[in-house]
Design an enzyme around this catalytic site. Structure first.
Site, PDB file in Angstrom:
ATOM      1  N   ASP A 140       0.848  -1.194   0.000  1.00  0.00           N
ATOM      2  CA  ASP A 140       0.000   0.000   0.000  1.00  0.00           C
ATOM      3  C   ASP A 140       0.886   1.247   0.000  1.00  0.00           C
ATOM      4  OD1 ASP A 140      -2.022  -1.803   0.457  1.00  0.00           O
ATOM      5  OD2 ASP A 140      -2.051  -1.427   2.620  1.00  0.00           O
TER       6      ASP A 140
HETATM    7  N1  URA Z   1      -1.154  -5.921   3.691  1.00  0.00           N
HETATM    8  C1  URA Z   1      -1.569  -4.661   3.827  1.00  0.00           C
HETATM    9  O1  URA Z   1      -2.549  -4.382   4.486  1.00  0.00           O
HETATM   10  N2  URA Z   1      -0.865  -3.703   3.210  1.00  0.00           N
HETATM   11  C2  URA Z   1       0.239  -3.944   2.475  1.00  0.00           C
HETATM   12  O2  URA Z   1       0.842  -3.022   1.946  1.00  0.00           O
HETATM   13  C3  URA Z   1       0.665  -5.278   2.360  1.00  0.00           C
HETATM   14  C4  URA Z   1      -0.051  -6.250   2.972  1.00  0.00           C
END
Ligand code: URA
Length: 241
Positions: free
Chosen positions: A106
């Site tokens: 993310d």
């Molecule tokens: N899970 C999440 O919530 N965010 C990420 O960036 C990777 C795995």
């Protein structure tokens, strides 16, 4: 390694475009084992021959596998209309060779992201069938306990009803933990912890397969995976964190 056209060897290293390479060869700037190359169609085995452009050694690899410590604020993409993509952090040569992130973090998640130009590798890395464990360090609002460990081991059911594969939760302190998952659903770790009543305040990926993020890499820094690390990605080993 098989013999490859010299213009391909140089362009694949990100050193110059095909047209620029043609000019460099015409001008006599390209050498193979010290001998001036006269045509872009000449073929060499880049592992056995010392290829240089204006004296600079060409570092040719069939594929590149880059370990990057992604900072928050960058998106896991090659281009994006709104946000800066992680590929903006690469130097100009690496930007030219078509690297892309193998899997997503993310925008606000930090840590280990792997960039490559090897589509098969990326596909295998992302597929839950490959059983490559990705480990995240999480800080949460709330208190983690034994019941969360058991829920993760059984397979958390997200708030929208989606069931996750069994995962490992290792509690480090009441509000920090390592979470190990083998799949990559959208916002998975945040949603897994949210389903247990814990909002994630900070998330960082610390390992992929048996490879741990190099602690000497600051945010935005990167390096090539070593051959040993590359073998560890799909070794089935879990990183020792
Ligand atoms: N899970 C999440 O919530 N965010 C990420 O960036 C990777 C795995």
């Amino acid at each position: 390694m098989a013999e490859i056209r010299i213009d391909r060897i140089i362009t694949a290293s990100g050193f110059a475009s095909r047209r620029e390479v043609a000019a460099l060869i015409r001008q006599g700037h390209v050498t193979a084992d010290g001998v001036t190359v006269r045509s872009g169609s000449e073929k060499y085995d880049p592992q056995c021959v010392d290829i240089r452009v204006a004296g600079e050694l060409i570092d040719y690899r069939e594929h590149r596998y880059i370990m990057m410590n992604k900072p928050a604020g960058y998106v896991s993409a090659v281009t994006d209309k709104r946000d800066a993509p992680v590929t903006d952090l690469l130097d100009s040569r690496l930007r030219k060779i078509g690297l892309f992130p193998a899997g997503r973090l993310d925008k606000e998640t930090e840590g280990f992201i792997l960039l490559t130009d090897d589509g098969d590798f990326a596909h295998r890395l992302i597929s839950p069938k490959s059983c490559v464990e990705k480990v995240y360090y999480a800080e949460v609002e709330g208190i983690l306990d034994e019941t969360d460990i058991n829920a993760f081991a059984e397979g958390v059911i997200l708030r929208d009803g989606t069931r996750c594969l069994p995962a490992r939760l290792e509690i480090l302190s009441p509000d920090t933990a390592l979470v190990a998952v083998m799949e990559g659903k959208y916002h998975q770790v945040r949603r897994m912890l949210a389903s247990r009543g814990n909002t994630v305040k900070y998330l960082k990926r610390v390992s992929i397969g048996g490879v741990v993020l190099d602690s000497t890499l600051g945010p935005g820094e990167y390096r090539d995976l070593t051959d040993t690390e590359l073998a560890l990605v799909f070794s089935g080993e879990h990183a020792d964190i």
